[in-house]
Design a protein around this motif. Structure first.
Motif, PDB file in Angstrom:
ATOM      1  N   UNK A  18       0.768  -1.237   0.000  1.00 46.25           N
ATOM      2  CA  UNK A  18       0.000   0.000   0.000  1.00 46.25           C
ATOM      3  C   UNK A  18       0.797   1.283   0.000  1.00 46.25           C
ATOM      4  N   UNK A  19       1.704   1.458   0.971  1.00 46.28           N
ATOM      5  CA  UNK A  19       2.436   2.711   1.057  1.00 46.28           C
ATOM      6  C   UNK A  19       3.370   2.901  -0.131  1.00 46.28           C
ATOM      7  N   UNK A 131      -0.136  10.317   4.867  1.00 51.28           N
ATOM      8  CA  UNK A 131      -0.880   9.174   4.328  1.00 51.28           C
ATOM      9  C   UNK A 131      -2.051   8.847   5.257  1.00 51.28           C
ATOM     10  N   UNK A 132      -1.757   8.297   6.432  1.00 51.83           N
ATOM     11  CA  UNK A 132      -2.777   7.971   7.428  1.00 51.83           C
ATOM     12  C   UNK A 132      -2.439   8.685   8.735  1.00 51.83           C
ATOM     13  N   UNK A 133      -3.374   8.684   9.663  1.00 52.50           N
ATOM     14  CA  UNK A 133      -3.102   9.182  11.006  1.00 52.50           C
ATOM     15  C   UNK A 133      -2.511   8.010  11.791  1.00 52.50           C
ATOM     16  N   UNK A 134      -1.192   7.888  11.768  1.00 51.74           N
ATOM     17  CA  UNK A 134      -0.541   6.735  12.397  1.00 51.74           C
ATOM     18  C   UNK A 134      -0.817   6.663  13.893  1.00 51.74           C
ATOM     19  N   UNK A 175      -0.859  16.297   3.967  1.00 49.21           N
ATOM     20  CA  UNK A 175      -1.758  15.495   3.132  1.00 49.21           C
ATOM     21  C   UNK A 175      -2.152  14.202   3.832  1.00 49.21           C
ATOM     22  N   UNK A 176      -3.377  13.756   3.533  1.00 46.96           N
ATOM     23  CA  UNK A 176      -3.850  12.439   3.952  1.00 46.96           C
ATOM     24  C   UNK A 176      -4.489  11.750   2.746  1.00 46.96           C
ATOM     25  N   UNK A 177      -4.597  10.438   2.839  1.00 42.86           N
ATOM     26  CA  UNK A 177      -5.018   9.643   1.692  1.00 42.86           C
ATOM     27  C   UNK A 177      -6.528   9.700   1.462  1.00 42.86           C
ATOM     28  N   UNK A 197      -5.438  13.994  -0.523  1.00 43.21           N
ATOM     29  CA  UNK A 197      -5.060  13.645  -1.897  1.00 43.21           C
ATOM     30  C   UNK A 197      -5.150  12.129  -1.985  1.00 43.21           C
ATOM     31  N   UNK A 198      -6.158  11.657  -2.672  1.00 36.49           N
ATOM     32  CA  UNK A 198      -6.478  10.231  -2.653  1.00 36.49           C
ATOM     33  C   UNK A 198      -5.526   9.404  -3.511  1.00 36.49           C
ATOM     34  N   UNK A 199      -5.484   8.128  -3.205  1.00 34.31           N
ATOM     35  CA  UNK A 199      -4.772   7.175  -4.049  1.00 34.31           C
ATOM     36  C   UNK A 199      -5.517   6.945  -5.351  1.00 34.31           C
TER      37      UNK A 199
END
Length: 386
Positions: A18-19, A131-134, A175-177, A197-199
């Motif tokens: 994914x990443x 990407x994500x909120x880790x 940014x987040x996915x 900003x989506x995949x």
């Protein structure tokens, strides 16, 4: 062309998880209009050598092998009152590589992929792709962890969340996915210029018309993913032990294929006449093409699940948990299930229904083209580096 520094916590190739799928496509997109200098960590020897297409597109690259044991990172984190996520990626070789690029080139902007790399940011305008909120992931894991790990995970969630919020206020944009992840960050106190900003998906590659499924015993229920990743391990365990028995009462011939590299001993123990554990495969598209239905029974899922976009592009029937489907604009082409009996009912319906989900592929083509998804980056970089 202006110079851009691209920092990544994992070498963005091959795009097989994914990443790395996201970082690979972002990197190539930016290389069209920028002189991109890549600094990234490698976790294995195969990641130290750039593929030809990237070597031709990048202005320079520094790949640093990350070998710090996690116990050492844990001790350093305790001593310095930092999250382990940072100390695990603190490396003098990376510090030197980043300093060398900044000394040799007039860096106009930096793109940082994943929060672990924010410790290497400089004074130039910076985009932080979280990407994500880790921190939310660690908080969720803490809820079901044993007493010993619970305190460790809660500490990581607290310190990492504080760091994420600090970084977001020191960069030009964060940014987040997905908008769901961006909203989650804001609700936790995240400030600054926060946006989604989506995949996307390479629909020309994930095209059922060009994939030969070969010979196989079916009907197959398929899950794809990195199989040493805890949420994936929990998902396939849940399916094999609680959902598959319900499915096989109605469809005795159905088999469950767990497709992905590095299956842990816990995953391998699931193997049986009804459960196939493949390990790493040369091409996951073949298994997607074989699937009568693809499943994603994840209890913990962050952002956009690439496995679902890939299954949609391959026109497969899909059943997903609420958590896995969140963030994907699937337009009803994914069956979303809550509890185990409901999940089993959707799988049984898919096994008894048409094997083609053309509406899902049409949705991907209309909604998730990479060029369209990444177009906001061009506008954003144009503003901050002008």
């Amino acid at each position: 062309m202006k110079d851009l520094l691209f920092l990544a916590h994992r070498a963005p190739f091959p795009p097989d998880r994914g990443d790395k799928i996201r970082s690979y496509h972002v990197l190539r997109h930016l290389a069209r209009d920028w002189r991109v200098h890549l600094c990234a960590f490698a976790e294995q020897a195969a990641e130290e050598e750039l593929p030809p297409e990237l070597r031709a597109e990048l202005a320079s690259h520094h790949i640093v092998r990350r070998t710090k044991p996690m116990p050492v990172a844990g001790v350093q984190a305790l001593v310095t009152d930092k999250p382990v996520s940072l100390t695990a990626f603190a490396h003098p070789g990376m510090t030197r590589a980043v300093a060398d690029i900044r000394a040799r080139h007039p860096i106009a902007a930096t793109y940082i992929f994943s929060g672990q790399m924010a410790q290497y940011r400089g004074a130039e305008p910076t985009i932080m792709d979280m990407v994500d909120v880790d921190s939310a992931k660690f908080a969720s894991l803490a809820q079901t962890a044993g007493p010993g790990m619970r305190s460790v995970l809660k500490r990581e969630a607290r310190l990492l969340g504080r760091y994420e919020r600090y970084v977001a206020q020191s960069v030009a944009a964060t940014l987040f996915v997905s908008e769901a992840e961006a909203a989650l960050f804001r609700s936790g106190g995240g400030r600054g210029h926060v946006l989604a900003v989506e995949n996307g998906i390479d629909a020309a590659h994930y095209d059922p018309a060009i994939v030969d499924p070969g010979e196989y015993d079916g009907p197959l229920i398929v899950f794809t993913g990195q199989m040493d990743y805890r949420p994936n391990i929990d998902a396939v365990t849940r399916f094999a032990e609680h959902i598959l028995p319900l499915v096989r009462k109605a469809c005795p011939a159905a088999r469950f294929a767990i497709v992905g590299r590095a299956p842990t001993p816990a995953v391998r123990r699931l193997a049986s006449d009804a459960v196939l554990v493949t390990g790493e495969v040369p091409d996951t598209r073949i298994w997607l093409a074989r699937a009568a239905v693809c499943v994603a029974p994840l209890d913990l899922a962050r952002g956009i699940q690439n496995k679902l976009l890939e299954a949609m592009a391959m026109a497969r029937p899909i059943v997903a948990s609420v958590a896995a489907a969140e963030g994907i604009d699937h337009g009803g082409t994914i069956a979303v299930a809550g509890d185990d009996p409901g999940f089993a009912d959707h799988v049984i319906a898919a096994l008894n229904g048409p094997v083609d989900n053309g509406a899902a592929r049409a949705r991907v083509l209309a909604r998730y083209d990479w060029a369209a998804r990444l177009a906001p980056l061009d506008r954003l970089l144009g503003k901050i580096a002008s």
